[in-house]
Design a protein around this motif. Structure first.
Motif, short mmCIF file in Angstrom:
data_model
loop_
_atom_site.label_atom_id
_atom_site.label_comp_id
_atom_site.label_asym_id
_atom_site.label_seq_id
_atom_site.Cartn_x
_atom_site.Cartn_y
_atom_site.Cartn_z
N GLN A 1 -25.98 -5.37 28.74
CA GLN A 1 -26.05 -5.43 27.54
C GLN A 1 -24.78 -6.01 26.81
O GLN A 1 -24.64 -6.98 25.84
N ASP A 2 -23.71 -5.27 27.24
CA ASP A 2 -22.37 -5.47 26.80
C ASP A 2 -21.92 -6.77 27.20
O ASP A 2 -21.42 -7.66 26.58
N GLY A 3 -22.08 -7.18 28.36
CA GLY A 3 -21.75 -8.56 28.94
C GLY A 3 -22.67 -9.59 28.42
O GLY A 3 -21.86 -10.80 28.26
N LEU A 4 -23.66 -9.25 28.13
CA LEU A 4 -24.45 -10.46 27.41
C LEU A 4 -24.25 -10.91 26.10
O LEU A 4 -24.49 -12.03 25.66
N LYS A 5 -23.21 -9.97 25.44
CA LYS A 5 -22.64 -10.57 24.12
C LYS A 5 -22.17 -11.74 24.26
O LYS A 5 -21.93 -12.34 23.13
N ALA A 6 -21.43 -12.24 25.42
CA ALA A 6 -20.60 -13.40 25.46
C ALA A 6 -21.80 -14.53 25.59
O ALA A 6 -21.25 -15.67 25.52
N TYR A 7 -23.00 -14.39 25.67
CA TYR A 7 -24.02 -15.47 25.74
C TYR A 7 -25.02 -15.01 24.56
O TYR A 7 -26.13 -14.52 25.11
N PRO A 8 -24.68 -15.49 23.54
CA PRO A 8 -25.59 -15.36 22.17
C PRO A 8 -27.10 -15.85 22.43
O PRO A 8 -28.06 -15.50 21.87
N GLY A 9 -26.99 -16.86 23.27
CA GLY A 9 -28.37 -17.60 23.58
C GLY A 9 -29.26 -17.01 24.44
O GLY A 9 -30.29 -17.39 24.80
N ILE A 10 -28.83 -15.81 25.19
CA ILE A 10 -29.67 -15.05 25.90
C ILE A 10 -30.23 -13.92 25.23
O ILE A 10 -29.41 -13.07 24.76
N LYS A 11 -31.53 -13.82 25.34
CA LYS A 11 -32.30 -12.65 24.36
C LYS A 11 -33.09 -11.80 25.33
O LYS A 11 -33.99 -12.33 25.83
N SER A 12 -32.85 -10.38 25.11
CA SER A 12 -33.82 -9.47 25.90
C SER A 12 -34.84 -9.22 25.17
O SER A 12 -35.03 -9.01 23.87
N VAL A 13 -36.16 -9.66 25.52
CA VAL A 13 -37.42 -9.20 24.89
C VAL A 13 -38.09 -8.25 25.29
O VAL A 13 -39.06 -7.55 24.82
N ALA A 14 -37.66 -7.56 26.24
CA ALA A 14 -38.41 -6.31 26.88
C ALA A 14 -37.43 -5.49 27.97
O ALA A 14 -36.73 -5.99 28.67
N THR A 15 -37.58 -4.18 27.83
CA THR A 15 -36.82 -3.19 28.68
C THR A 15 -38.13 -2.14 29.42
O THR A 15 -38.72 -1.52 28.39
N ILE A 16 -38.44 -2.68 30.66
CA ILE A 16 -39.43 -2.13 31.27
C ILE A 16 -39.15 -0.88 31.92
O ILE A 16 -38.14 -1.31 32.82
N ASP A 17 -39.75 0.15 31.73
CA ASP A 17 -39.45 1.64 32.61
C ASP A 17 -40.57 1.17 33.73
O ASP A 17 -41.92 1.79 33.43
N ASP A 18 -40.21 1.03 35.04
CA ASP A 18 -41.51 1.02 36.12
C ASP A 18 -41.35 2.25 36.79
O ASP A 18 -42.17 2.43 37.81
N LYS A 19 -40.60 3.30 36.21
CA LYS A 19 -40.61 4.64 36.99
C LYS A 19 -40.47 4.73 38.49
O LYS A 19 -40.81 5.64 39.10
N GLY A 20 -39.79 3.73 38.99
CA GLY A 20 -39.67 3.51 40.41
C GLY A 20 -40.81 3.26 41.23
O GLY A 20 -40.82 3.56 42.45
N ASP A 21 -41.90 2.81 40.75
CA ASP A 21 -43.32 2.92 41.16
C ASP A 21 -43.55 1.22 41.44
O ASP A 21 -43.68 0.59 40.25
N PRO A 22 -43.77 0.89 42.52
CA PRO A 22 -44.28 -0.44 42.71
C PRO A 22 -45.40 -1.31 42.08
O PRO A 22 -45.46 -2.28 41.46
N GLY A 23 -46.53 -0.38 42.28
CA GLY A 23 -47.57 -0.64 41.71
C GLY A 23 -47.57 -0.69 40.15
O GLY A 23 -47.95 -1.84 39.35
N LEU A 24 -47.01 0.08 39.52
CA LEU A 24 -46.50 0.00 37.99
C LEU A 24 -45.66 -1.05 37.59
O LEU A 24 -45.92 -1.86 36.60
N ALA A 25 -44.68 -1.23 38.30
CA ALA A 25 -43.75 -2.44 38.07
C ALA A 25 -44.55 -3.81 38.20
O ALA A 25 -44.21 -4.40 37.44
N ASN A 26 -45.41 -3.76 39.18
CA ASN A 26 -46.25 -5.11 39.33
C ASN A 26 -46.85 -5.26 38.18
O ASN A 26 -46.94 -6.34 37.33
N ASP A 27 -47.67 -4.38 37.48
CA ASP A 27 -48.40 -4.44 36.36
C ASP A 27 -47.68 -4.69 35.22
O ASP A 27 -48.25 -5.65 34.57
N LEU A 28 -46.70 -4.21 34.84
CA LEU A 28 -45.80 -4.35 33.87
C LEU A 28 -45.16 -5.77 33.93
O LEU A 28 -44.96 -6.23 32.75
#
Length: 143
Positions: free
Chosen positions: A48-75
């Protein structure tokens, strides 16, 4: 006292620099992480701090996949459907990167997305030559 290990904040900051170059400084991205793990929170903060140098890059989501591959695939699938113009998935842990690659492969969209991930080994990307997926990580950006 001696500490031997990853400076997770710096790793995230370096990842942001690599991502900035890969996306030419613009595009929407989604992060994958596991909530409550200090090392991952530090990596995410570094990004997040490093991306401040790239204002054209926007984070639209932060996904908590809980370390679960199935949940990560779904999310990952859900997030991509909600944000079809997504340019990158950034995983600060090992589960998310593999899941993002699997979803991209399943949807036949490998050439349309950048996946930048931390991982513990190369095994998750076995067969990458067959699929055309070329893993890259802040640890070794030349892969």
């Amino acid at each position: 006292m001696l500490f031997v290990g990853t400076n997770n904040y710096e790793a995230g900051r370096r990842g942001a620099q690599l991502l900035g170059k890969l996306l030419a400084g613009k595009g929407s991205i989604a992060f994958l992480t596991i909530s409550g793990q200090y090392n991952l929170e530090e990596r995410l903060r570094g990004y997040q701090d490093g991306l401040k140098a790239y204002p054209g890059i926007k984070s639209v989501a932060t996904i908590d996949d809980k370390g679960d591959p199935g949940l990560a695939n779904d999310l990952v699938t859900k997030t991509w459907a909600e944000h079809p113009d997504l340019k990158a998935f950034v995983s600060v842990e090992s589960t998310g990167g593999r899941s993002a690659a699997e979803v991209a492969y399943r949807l036949n969209r490998l050439g349309q997305i950048t996946i930048l991930a931390f991982d513990k080994d190369e095994e998750p990307f076995t067969g990458s030559a067959r699929t055309g997926f070329r893993p890259r990580s802040p640890r070794n950006p030349t892969r």
